[in-house]
Design an enzyme around this catalytic site. Structure first.
Site, PDB file in Angstrom:
ATOM      1  N   THR A 147      -3.035   3.398  -1.407  1.00  0.00           N
ATOM      2  CA  THR A 147      -3.785   4.384  -0.627  1.00  0.00           C
ATOM      3  C   THR A 147      -2.914   5.622  -0.467  1.00  0.00           C
ATOM      4  OG1 THR A 147      -5.145   2.829   0.577  1.00  0.00           O
ATOM      5  CG2 THR A 147      -4.477   4.783   1.808  1.00  0.00           C
TER       6      THR A 147
ATOM      7  N   VAL B  80     -15.784  -1.048   5.852  1.00  0.00           N
ATOM      8  CA  VAL B  80     -15.075   0.193   6.170  1.00  0.00           C
ATOM      9  C   VAL B  80     -13.723  -0.211   6.748  1.00  0.00           C
ATOM     10  CG1 VAL B  80     -15.049   2.233   7.654  1.00  0.00           C
ATOM     11  CG2 VAL B  80     -17.182   1.529   6.553  1.00  0.00           C
ATOM     12  N   GLY B  81     -12.660   0.409   6.264  1.00  0.00           N
ATOM     13  CA  GLY B  81     -11.315   0.028   6.705  1.00  0.00           C
ATOM     14  C   GLY B  81     -10.716   1.008   7.700  1.00  0.00           C
ATOM     15  N   ASP B  82      -9.424   0.828   7.937  1.00  0.00           N
ATOM     16  CA  ASP B  82      -8.711   1.648   8.920  1.00  0.00           C
ATOM     17  C   ASP B  82      -8.700   3.126   8.564  1.00  0.00           C
ATOM     18  OD1 ASP B  82      -6.960   0.726   6.717  1.00  0.00           O
ATOM     19  OD2 ASP B  82      -5.488   2.011   7.694  1.00  0.00           O
TER      20      ASP B  82
ATOM     21  N   THR C 163      -1.000   2.859   6.085  1.00  0.00           N
ATOM     22  CA  THR C 163      -1.468   2.235   4.851  1.00  0.00           C
ATOM     23  C   THR C 163      -1.164   0.746   4.913  1.00  0.00           C
ATOM     24  OG1 THR C 163      -1.091   2.057   2.469  1.00  0.00           O
ATOM     25  CG2 THR C 163       0.695   3.009   3.758  1.00  0.00           C
ATOM     26  N   GLY C 164      -1.972  -0.048   4.215  1.00  0.00           N
ATOM     27  CA  GLY C 164      -1.748  -1.496   4.227  1.00  0.00           C
ATOM     28  C   GLY C 164      -3.065  -2.221   4.471  1.00  0.00           C
TER      29      GLY C 164
ATOM     30  N   GLY D 264      -6.050  -2.973   6.056  1.00  0.00           N
ATOM     31  CA  GLY D 264      -6.798  -2.223   7.066  1.00  0.00           C
ATOM     32  C   GLY D 264      -7.245  -3.074   8.233  1.00  0.00           C
TER      33      GLY D 264
END
Ligand code: ASP
Length: 347
Positions: free
Chosen positions: A194, A223-225, A245-246, A248
């Protein structure tokens, strides 16, 4: 709000945290080149009279999205169904923010997130159908994001492993996944890639941004972080800015970037704030789950991770060249002492 003038404007760009190590030296060099170009593009904007941190962050992230090298824009990873859908967000130190979730109609999702911030009264818009109407209303050129040939090859590889029945992650999705695919499962790779950036300009205004194709083999609709203010990014001129990043799902659970900014708000420097927030992420959700970059309101930068790597590039006024780190062994110029924990941040 009156801002203290900052002595050290600058930018950090990141290209994701994870355990994946680029296979070849050519690949490592390419990543370093793109990250350096990203940070330098942002820095050039900051060095101009009146150059804003928002412009620097947006342009730095566009470079990463356009490269096809990272998991964003044209390099986005694919969902379980082989589709591309992006999450992105941007926030400035006056608490303005814009985000998009689960969207495939922009070549540069960070710019569409900025449009949400600049042209609407909302913070988060989701889904292609409704975003199309928004794009039309503001005259924004839509562009269907399609999987690149490289990403399709990777997808097919993961899918065929899945069919062999290797189950190692997304454990509670197992039953759901079976309904999407007739046979077994695969562990989505820990590869992050990301992209994101944080910056502070000569007026002491901070900004954070992030853009991603999300996690490999995610369920469609996820939907992620990176679309969520407080989780994937946060920015406040009273504290600083952070971009994560990582994994989410874990980053959301600990509101990673808001934690970093809350620590900076009580006077903790950016590096210690990143270290402390990552310590919480590790203690509560386990190692290998993420990384974060930050700048505090005094122009001090930080980067921390509990993954093998966090690809990143720094450029700020007090440095005479851009610093890039991709390999786990590459240290940052700003990390002077090991983090020993801050009693104020224990909980
Ligand atoms: N945080 C991103 C997500 O979960 C992925 C990443 O940073 O690699 O969508």
């Amino acid at each position: 709000m009156t801002n203290r003038p900052t002595l050290d404007y600058g930018i950090i760009a990141h290209g994701g945290a994870g355990s994946f190590l680029p296979e070849s030296t050519a690949e490592i060099s390419k990543r370093k080149r793109v990250l350096a170009t990203s940070a330098e593009t942002g820095y050039r904007l900051l060095a101009r009279k009146g150059g804003s941190s928002a412009d620097a962050v947006e342009e730095a992230i566009r470079v990463l999205e356009d490269s096809g090298v990272f998991n964003a824009g044209s390099g986005s990873s694919l969902s379980l169904e082989g589709t591309v859908s992006a999450d992105a967000s941007i926030m400035t130190g006056d608490l303005s923010a814009g985000a998009i979730g689960n969207v495939s109609i922009s070549k540069n999702p960070i710019s569409l997130a900025r449009k949400v911030m600049d042209e609407s009264d909302h913070v988060l818009l989701v889904g292609d159908g409704d975003l199309l109407k928004f794009c039309k209303a503001i005259g924004y050129n839509v562009h269907q994001l399609c999987p690149s040939a490289k990403r399709l090859r990777q997808y097919n590889k993961h899918l065929s492993a899945m069919k062999k029945g290797t189950v190692r992650a997304w454990p509670r999705n197992y039953k759901l996944l079976k309904k999407y695919l007739k046979s077994g499962l695969v562990r989505p790779p820990d590869q992050g890639d990301t992209v994101g950036a944080v910056a502070i300009d000569s007026e002491s205004n901070v900004c954070a941004g992030v853009s991603t194709g999300g996690r490999w083999l995610k369920l469609p609709g996820r939907v992620g972080d990176s679309a969520l203010i407080g989780a994937g990014i946060y920015a406040d001129n009273l504290s600083g800015a952070a971009s994560a990043t990582g994994a989410g799902e874990e980053i959301i659970r600990v509101s990673l970037c808001k934690s970093v900014c809350d620590f900076m708000r009580i006077g903790v420097d950016a590096q210690s704030a990143c270290d402390a927030a990552i310590e919480i992420l590790t203690n509560r959700r386990g190692g290998g789950s993420g990384g974060v970059i930050a700048v505090d309101k005094y122009g001090r930068f930080g980067a921390s991770r509990n993954t093998e790597m966090l690809q990143r590039a720094f450029r700020f006024k007090s440095m005479n060249k851009t610093h890039v780190a991709v390999l786990p062994s590459e240290e940052d110029p700003i990390r002077k002492t090991p983090y020993l924990g801050d009693p104020r941040l224990r909980f």
